[in-house]
Motif scaffolding. Structure first.
Motif, mmCIF file in Angstrom:
data_model
loop_
_atom_site.group_PDB
_atom_site.id
_atom_site.type_symbol
_atom_site.label_atom_id
_atom_site.label_comp_id
_atom_site.label_asym_id
_atom_site.label_seq_id
_atom_site.Cartn_x
_atom_site.Cartn_y
_atom_site.Cartn_z
ATOM 1 N N TRP B 94 -2.958 31.769 3.903
ATOM 2 C CA TRP B 94 -2.298 30.257 4.174
ATOM 3 C C TRP B 94 -0.966 31.136 3.160
ATOM 4 O O TRP B 94 -0.587 31.131 1.948
ATOM 5 N N MET B 99 -0.057 28.238 7.960
ATOM 6 C CA MET B 99 -0.727 26.869 7.572
ATOM 7 C C MET B 99 -1.109 26.167 9.152
ATOM 8 O O MET B 99 -2.261 25.517 8.180
ATOM 9 N N ALA B 103 -4.713 23.923 10.256
ATOM 10 C CA ALA B 103 -4.643 22.500 9.950
ATOM 11 C C ALA B 103 -4.671 21.889 11.137
ATOM 12 O O ALA B 103 -5.483 20.588 10.786
ATOM 13 N N PRO B 112 -14.011 21.875 8.762
ATOM 14 C CA PRO B 112 -13.210 21.723 7.207
ATOM 15 C C PRO B 112 -12.181 22.595 7.411
ATOM 16 O O PRO B 112 -12.230 23.448 8.116
ATOM 17 N N PHE B 113 -10.903 22.424 6.764
ATOM 18 C CA PHE B 113 -9.859 23.441 6.111
ATOM 19 C C PHE B 113 -9.744 23.821 4.961
ATOM 20 O O PHE B 113 -8.850 23.146 4.585
ATOM 21 N N VAL B 114 -10.692 24.424 4.784
ATOM 22 C CA VAL B 114 -10.754 24.735 3.006
ATOM 23 C C VAL B 114 -8.621 25.422 2.649
ATOM 24 O O VAL B 114 -8.821 26.515 2.867
ATOM 25 N N ASN B 115 -8.510 24.476 1.658
ATOM 26 C CA ASN B 115 -6.772 25.165 1.261
ATOM 27 C C ASN B 115 -7.394 26.134 0.064
ATOM 28 O O ASN B 115 -7.586 26.021 -0.589
ATOM 29 N N VAL B 133 -6.182 25.556 -7.286
ATOM 30 C CA VAL B 133 -6.341 23.826 -7.476
ATOM 31 C C VAL B 133 -5.266 23.761 -8.362
ATOM 32 O O VAL B 133 -5.364 23.634 -9.594
ATOM 33 N N ALA B 140 -11.097 25.937 -8.217
ATOM 34 C CA ALA B 140 -12.674 25.561 -7.591
ATOM 35 C C ALA B 140 -13.787 26.086 -6.792
ATOM 36 O O ALA B 140 -13.429 27.273 -5.745
ATOM 37 N N VAL B 142 -15.882 26.372 -3.224
ATOM 38 C CA VAL B 142 -15.954 25.251 -2.686
ATOM 39 C C VAL B 142 -16.544 25.627 -1.273
ATOM 40 O O VAL B 142 -16.874 26.258 -0.898
ATOM 41 N N THR B 143 -17.836 25.226 -1.050
ATOM 42 C CA THR B 143 -18.419 25.021 0.526
ATOM 43 C C THR B 143 -17.869 24.650 1.247
ATOM 44 O O THR B 143 -17.324 22.826 1.134
ATOM 45 N N ALA B 144 -18.313 24.860 2.739
ATOM 46 C CA ALA B 144 -18.228 23.669 3.476
ATOM 47 C C ALA B 144 -19.202 23.470 4.037
ATOM 48 O O ALA B 144 -20.048 24.022 4.094
ATOM 49 N N LEU C 124 -0.646 19.361 -4.337
ATOM 50 C CA LEU C 124 -1.590 19.917 -5.531
ATOM 51 C C LEU C 124 -2.856 20.221 -5.820
ATOM 52 O O LEU C 124 -3.388 20.597 -5.929
ATOM 53 N N LEU C 127 -7.273 20.189 -1.421
ATOM 54 C CA LEU C 127 -8.659 20.593 -0.804
ATOM 55 C C LEU C 127 -9.442 20.976 0.614
ATOM 56 O O LEU C 127 -9.564 22.122 1.334
ATOM 57 N N ASP C 128 -9.244 20.245 1.710
ATOM 58 C CA ASP C 128 -10.022 20.084 2.896
ATOM 59 C C ASP C 128 -9.075 19.845 3.983
ATOM 60 O O ASP C 128 -9.379 19.400 5.467
ATOM 61 N N LEU C 221 -16.041 16.844 4.353
ATOM 62 C CA LEU C 221 -16.356 17.876 4.976
ATOM 63 C C LEU C 221 -16.569 18.752 4.014
ATOM 64 O O LEU C 221 -17.343 20.283 4.693
ATOM 65 N N VAL C 222 -16.171 18.818 3.001
ATOM 66 C CA VAL C 222 -16.025 20.165 2.183
ATOM 67 C C VAL C 222 -17.597 19.736 0.523
ATOM 68 O O VAL C 222 -16.620 18.168 0.264
ATOM 69 N N GLU C 223 -17.612 20.297 -0.084
ATOM 70 C CA GLU C 223 -17.918 20.105 -1.374
ATOM 71 C C GLU C 223 -17.504 20.850 -2.761
ATOM 72 O O GLU C 223 -17.415 22.220 -1.927
ATOM 73 N N VAL C 224 -16.976 20.778 -4.000
ATOM 74 C CA VAL C 224 -17.079 21.244 -4.449
ATOM 75 C C VAL C 224 -18.295 21.091 -5.230
ATOM 76 O O VAL C 224 -19.038 20.897 -6.390
ATOM 77 N N GLN C 226 -18.197 23.649 -8.118
ATOM 78 C CA GLN C 226 -18.142 23.771 -9.091
ATOM 79 C C GLN C 226 -16.030 23.964 -9.680
ATOM 80 O O GLN C 226 -15.958 24.333 -9.244
ATOM 81 N N MET C 227 -16.232 22.945 -10.548
ATOM 82 C CA MET C 227 -14.547 23.385 -10.803
ATOM 83 C C MET C 227 -13.807 23.848 -12.319
ATOM 84 O O MET C 227 -14.907 23.003 -13.589
#
Lengths: 644, 321, 260
Positions: B94, B99, B103, B112-115, B133, B140, B142-144, C124, C127-128, C221-224, C226-227
């Motif tokens: 990143w 990036m 992207a 997906p492109f998890v940032n 974030v 967070a 996060v899963t794809a 900011l 996320l995806d 495309l993504v799943e959170v 937990q935050m």
């Protein structure tokens, strides 16, 4: 005595010659004056004929009474005498001219009328003495920013000339007509100078004096609109059409770049200015080394009007860095004997720069923060009342329950960590005194005083609207504020609010016995009059009474009361990048002044910005340990804290 | 059967970057957790020898093309490779350099492109990324939802040394067809060489927004001189024009590793941290006790930098005698 | 020359951010939003290009709280047209929002043809994915990100674009138009526009609205999972006391490490 214009000079009848000279002089004079009036008429209109009674009062005090001239040493009385001498001599001249141009007119000459001759003699002698004093002041003890220009020298010489010619004439007349001495004491005295002259030579000399006198005045008249003595003509109008209350700003506009966008009153400033330098002597921006000179701003306005009012003015004749250096302390306007409105012109120019987006990045950031969060710190408006945490009691929310006093806290007192303890002390003292008070919590926004003086009218209106909305939701009887800048805006620029400064409230509480000092503070302090509390809103005594009530001894600094020296934070300066060229910060000059008083250990402030500025200045001036800075409330809290 | 773990081994001016090596370490871990091979994707021109630092990978997929001689962000090659070989996940640095590529590739493939991942691990056969974030205020997990997925991994997830294995792994030459480029690299614009190279300093005094005005930087300068170091700054200070670009520390500025990094009025935004996290001794001064910088610094002082800096200068001066 | 600027609102991190009850998303009850700083730079760059080359600027955004203020501010600064996409589904991710925008641009009222699309390179709350590359891919335009300077060629067919790398190094690129550029910083900081001008824009100008195409956001495309607030693994050792006391402790610290 022969009629001076009945005789012929070089074969031409005197009165014909006089007609020619008068016509030329008046033509030259009128042409210029008409040009000036035409130029002023191109500027924007402004109503300055309201409240005519007050205006006449100002005229009497300041034109006829020359009041402000007395604020500096040595020159007050001399200038008053010169002014009144001028009044009499101008009257005498007009009279002489009338009779001289129209010899058949069945009226005497003025020097043939006893009381008139006496008045002219007395004032003439006094004026000559005054001129001597004025000349010594200008040429020997030259005050800073007073120029020994050729123009000034010429004026002084012309005035001296016309007085001397008159008095010499009186002496010659007394020599020729000794029985008229009753109304001519000086004439009688001076006659002894001419006893050696034969009557016909004395008569010739008298004629010469008369003509010399008339030619001098006619010459002066023609020269007047071209010299700084134009202030003779223009300044009575300046005072009559002046600002009735201190601390004001021009009526809403989007700023001015060219003459047509300024108001006629703003442009009149250029013509009324006598270039005396009082404004510069008082100005903290000028004295700390920044590019701003209020006198030069007036001078540029004069040049603009003189040149016919063409071309871009803002940013060109007066540069942006000068315009932004002003702290809006109103010292210049308070000292100016002709009631010039330097700040009105500066704010008008700032409005134009803001409209162009030509603001430095730091100011931009502050304005954006004010717009977004209602405070210049960039912190959330929700955090405005965080300072209340840690108090052993709950401060009332004036929006939720009725209170007697709505306490408008202000940005600095709310958010600055150095000031929050003082704000808490204020709450504690009020609580102790049984005052029913509340705050607006996150409904309060910056009152907008300095936003207005930075030239962002739209943002001021937005802040005012938001504050008025919050006031509308609250129930209260009076507003009290700890911040003089907020005081000024709320009291004068928000409609219909009754506003007190906290020192006024403390004064009331102490006098009513609701607040009792538990101990006497054995201190010798000096008190700094905040610009917007003292000079602008005239509140000088309440804070001093409070200090006296605490048993504190107050020693005044040389610059005290209306001459109090600005800390340099006002006019939005505290939101901007440092002005260039600073040799000694205004706040440093002030703390040095305080430290220079023997026995004084503490400088007492009554404005949050003052406290912060002076605390920083003590460090940078190397006075740590020698001078303490305290807010008045800290002393009150110390004195009234219950003994445990 | 999950596909392989890939790392985009970004190169900069002829060398594999530190961040890429950090990703190699991370990729090795994750590949191990999933029980699949780790492959490095190397895009270059006559750059095959660079694979010798990618020994942590089981294979290096090397694509050679003239276009890769320059740092033009072309995603076409990565897209082709992913389409052909269907990896499970691609770790992309990143950074400003990569990036874009990640992207664009993700957009093209509709994957997906998890940032902003600061960590990645496998949990029950799926990859869970720990992402930064809202400027670092929250994190967070996060899963794809589909594979292949791209993960943009922040610098600093692992140590570059752990990822550098100096042994030439098996290299597979892959052919890629590059489309007609719409973007052409012209030249590098080097920064004006400042008077001082902050990357070579042992002591740096860094100033942020908390310094408030340009003039106050003199206080930092005095302190730096007393300590025998130099002044540097975070992005806002450089953007204001108070310090030259050569003094910028951070994601877009210099990476520094001084013995002492003294921070005045810097809150600790991730972009700045990237530039100095490896400093040996980090001391931070900030008025806000809750500033994120105090989680990174070794020592902290809650106070106004404008008061503390002169005090420090005085104390150091008298100590030095 | 025509430029499209895409704007979006992001959470204002000046405020305290809380996680909602489900533990997976941001608590929006007291949330304040602010224009994405990079988008502000994109708008400024567009305004600078208009000042240099003439042409028109259209700002486009998905409907959101406080979006109108931002659009009027853009008009007050010099944008020619403002378009707001309404009936936008809640909780769109960056990827889904960018797709939606791309659809609107492609099908919307007179938005194409366009020479340049400018938007912030990142935000900011991304996320995806990143909006700009996605737009470029959907519109089949050229793309370059982390842009700090743009100059349009005389021919109008291409632009010289500056991209930022690390270490203060930048790269100069020749980009074929039309292109999408991900702005990092404009050549000058975003300009100030006085409140009076924004109010004047509110009275004199209007924001066009376009309903969102109903094709749906597509699968996430993504799943959170937990935050949460970041777990602070370490914290600095704090030096307490007056500035003089703290300075003394600091010197001891340095002395121990041989730095003094």
């Amino acid at each position: 005595m022969t009629n001076p214009t009945a005789t012929a000079i070089l074969g031409i009848p005197g009165w014909v010659l006089l007609w020619v000279l008068a016509a030329v002089s008046i033509a030259v004079f009128s042409r210029r004056v008409i040009r000036y009036v035409r130029t002023l008429r191109r500027a924007r209109p402004e109503n300055r004929v309201d409240r005519i009674g007050e205006r006449i009062g100002m005229f009497v005090k300041n034109v006829l009474g020359q009041r402000r001239l007395f604020e500096e040493g040595a020159i007050g009385l001399p200038h008053l005498l010169i002014f009144w001498a001028f009044v009499f001599y101008a009257t005498g001249f007009a009279w002489n001219l009338l009779k001289g141009l129209l010899p058949p007119l069945p009226i005497p000459y003025p020097d043939e009328v006893g009381p008139m001759a006496l008045a002219q003699e007395v004032f003439g002698a006094l004026a000559l003495l005054s001129l001597l004093v004025a000349a010594i002041r200008r040429y020997v003890f030259t005050p800073q920013r007073l120029e020994r220009s050729r123009d000034a020298t010429l004026i002084l010489s012309l005035i001296t000339m016309l007085l001397v010619t008159f008095l010499a004439g009186q002496g010659l007349r007394a020599r020729l007509e000794p029985h008229a001495n009753a109304w001519s004491p000086l004439g009688g005295l001076l006659a002894s100078l001419f006893t050696g002259l034969e009557p016909r030579h004395a008569e010739r000399m008298w004629l010469a004096m008369w003509w010399l006198h008339m030619i001098t005045v006619l010459g002066f008249l023609a020269y007047l609109p071209y010299s700084k003595h134009l202030h003779l003509l223009a300044s009575p109008f300046g005072v009559l059409f002046g600002a009735l209350k201190p601390g004001g700003i021009p009526a809403a506009s989007s700023g001015a770049l060219r003459l047509e966008e300024f108001t006629w009153r703003q442009m009149l400033n250029g013509l009324t200015c006598a270039e005396c330098g009082r404004c510069d002597r008082a100005c903290p921006a000028f004295n700390s080394g920044t590019p701003l000179s209020p006198k030069m701003v007036m001078h540029h306005v004069k040049e603009l009007v003189r040149a016919g009012g063409n071309g871009d003015f803002t940013g060109v004749a007066v540069k942006a860095e000068e315009i932004w250096s002003c702290t809006a302390c109103y010292s210049c306007m308070q000292r100016c004997p002709v009631f010039n409105e330097h700040i009105s012109v500066i704010v008008e120019m700032r409005r134009w720069l803001v409209a162009q987006g030509a603001v430095d990045k730091r100011l931009q950031g502050s304005l954006m923060n004010l717009q977004r969060y209602g405070n210049s710190f960039g912190q959330s408006d929700r955090a405005r009342a965080k300072w209340t945490q840690g108090l052993p009691f709950k401060v009332k929310d004036a929006r939720k329950e009725p209170v007697e006093y709505l306490w408008f806290v202000g940005d600095y007192a709310s958010y600055d960590p150095r000031l929050q303890p003082v704000t808490r002390a204020t709450a504690t003292v009020l609580q102790q005194a049984g005052v029913d008070f509340g705050i607006l919590y996150d409904g309060e926004r910056n009152a907008g005083n300095d936003v207005r003086r930075v030239g962002e009218e739209g943002l001021f209106e937005m802040l005012r609207d938001k504050n008025l909305q919050a006031f509308g939701k609250a129930q209260f009887q009076k507003v009290m504020t700890t911040d003089p800048h907020s005081l000024h805006a709320l009291k004068n620029e928000y409609d219909g609010l009754s506003v007190l400064h906290y020192t006024e409230l403390l004064d009331e509480l102490l006098r009513a016995g609701k607040l009792k000092p538990e101990r006497k503070l054995d201190m010798t302090v000096t008190y700094h009059d905040p610009c917007y509390l003292g000079r602008v809103n005239g509140i000088y005594d309440a804070p001093r009474r409070v200090l006296a009530g605490l048993g504190v001894k107050v020693v005044e600094m040389p610059r005290h009361h209306s001459k109090s020296y600005c800390c340099g934070a006002g006019g939005g300066r505290v939101w901007m990048e440092d002005a260039p060229g600073v040799t000694e910060r205004a706040s440093e000059s002030r703390v040095r002044e305080a430290a220079g008083l023997s026995d004084v250990t503490t400088l007492v402030a009554a404005c949050p910005k003052d406290s912060v500025m002076f605390q920083d200045a003590v460090k940078t001036a190397g006075l740590e340990g020698k001078l303490a800075i305290k807010d008045l409330m800290e002393l009150v809290e110390e004195a009234t804290r219950p003994s445990s | 059967m999950a596909g392989n773990i890939w790392v985009l081994a970004e190169t900069w001016r002829g060398q594999v970057t530190e961040t890429a090596l950090e990703l190699m370490a991370l990729g090795r871990e994750v590949a191990g957790q999933l029980g699949v091979p780790l492959e490095a994707v190397l895009l270059g021109h006559n750059a095959r020898p660079l694979a010798s630092s990618l020994g942590a990978a089981d294979t290096v997929l090397y694509a050679d093309h003239a276009a890769f001689a320059e740092p033009t962000p072309e995603a076409g090659a990565l897209v082709q490779l992913i389409k052909e070989r269907r990896p499970h996940a691609v770790l992309v640095p990143w950074t400003n350099l990569s990036m874009d590529i990640g992207a664009l590739a993700a957009a093209h493939l509709e994957v997906p492109f998890v940032n902003g991942c600061k960590d990645l691990k496998a949990e029950g056969g799926a990859l869970v990324a720990q992402c930064v974030v809202y400027g670092g205020k929250l994190e967070a997990a996060v899963t794809a939802t589909t594979t292949p997925a791209l993960f943009g991994v922040l610098p600093g997830s692992r140590s570059a040394d752990a990822g550098r294995v100096d042994k030439m792994p098996p290299v597979v030459d892959v052919a890629v067809i590059m489309p007609e480029p719409k973007v052409r690299f012209s030249r590098y614009l080097e920064p004006e060489t400042g008077d001082v190279d902050i990357t070579q300093q042992d002591v740096l005094v860094a100033v942020g927004r908390g310094i408030q005005t340009k003039d106050n930087i003199d206080l930092a300068e005095a302190l730096a001189v007393t300590l025998g170091g130099a002044v540097c700054g975070s992005r806002p200070v450089i953007d204001q024009g108070w310090l030259s670009l050569s003094r910028q520390v951070g994601k877009s500025g210099m990476q520094v590793k001084p013995k002492l990094y003294l921070m005045l009025g810097i809150s600790g935004a991730p972009e700045h941290i990237e530039g100095m996290k490896d400093a040996q001794l980090i001391v931070a001064v900030n008025t806000d006790a809750a500033a994120p910088i105090f989680n990174i610094a070794h020592y902290g002082i809650v106070g106004d930098a404008l008061e503390i800096a002169p005090a420090l200068t005085e104390a150091v001066k008298s100590k030095k005698g | 020359m025509s430029v499209l600027v895409l704007l979006k609102m992001v959470p204002d991190v000046v405020e305290e951010l809380e996680v909602s009850a489900d533990g997976k998303s941001l608590d929006t009850s007291f949330l304040r939003t602010i224009l994405n700083e990079r988008d502000d730079h994109a708008l400024e760059q567009a305004l600078l290009l208009k000042e240099r080359h003439g042409g028109k600027i259209t700002v486009i955004a998905l409907d959101a709280p406080d979006m109108d203020d931002v659009l009027f501010t853009a008009l007050a600064k010099g944008a020619d047209r403002a378009v707001k996409v309404t009936d936008v589904p809640e909780g769109l991710t960056t990827h889904a929002a960018a797709r939606l925008c791309a659809q609107v641009i492609a099908t919307g009222p007179g938005l194409l043809p366009v020479d340049l699309v400018l938007t912030g390179v990142q935000a900011l709350d991304d996320l995806d994915g990143l909006s700009a590359p996605l737009l470029a891919q959907q519109l089949d335009f050229a793309y370059l990100g982390v842009v700090t300077g743009v100059a349009v060629d005389a021919s109008g067919q291409g632009a010289t674009v500056i991209k930022e790398y690390a270490g203060g190094v930048r790269g100069e690129f020749a980009v074929r138009l039309p292109a999408v550029l991900g702005a990092q910083a404009a050549e000058k900081p975003p300009r100030y526009v006085p409140v009076a001008k924004v109010r004047a824009a509110m009275k004199a100008q209007a924001i066009e609205t376009v309903p969102a195409p109903g094709s749906g956001a597509g699968a996430a495309l993504v799943e959170v999972q937990q935050m949460a607030k970041p777990v602070v693994s370490s914290h600095a050792e704090m030096l307490e006391g007056s500035p003089e006391e703290v300075a003394g402790k600091f010197c001891e610290l340095l002395a121990k490490r041989g730095l003094l």
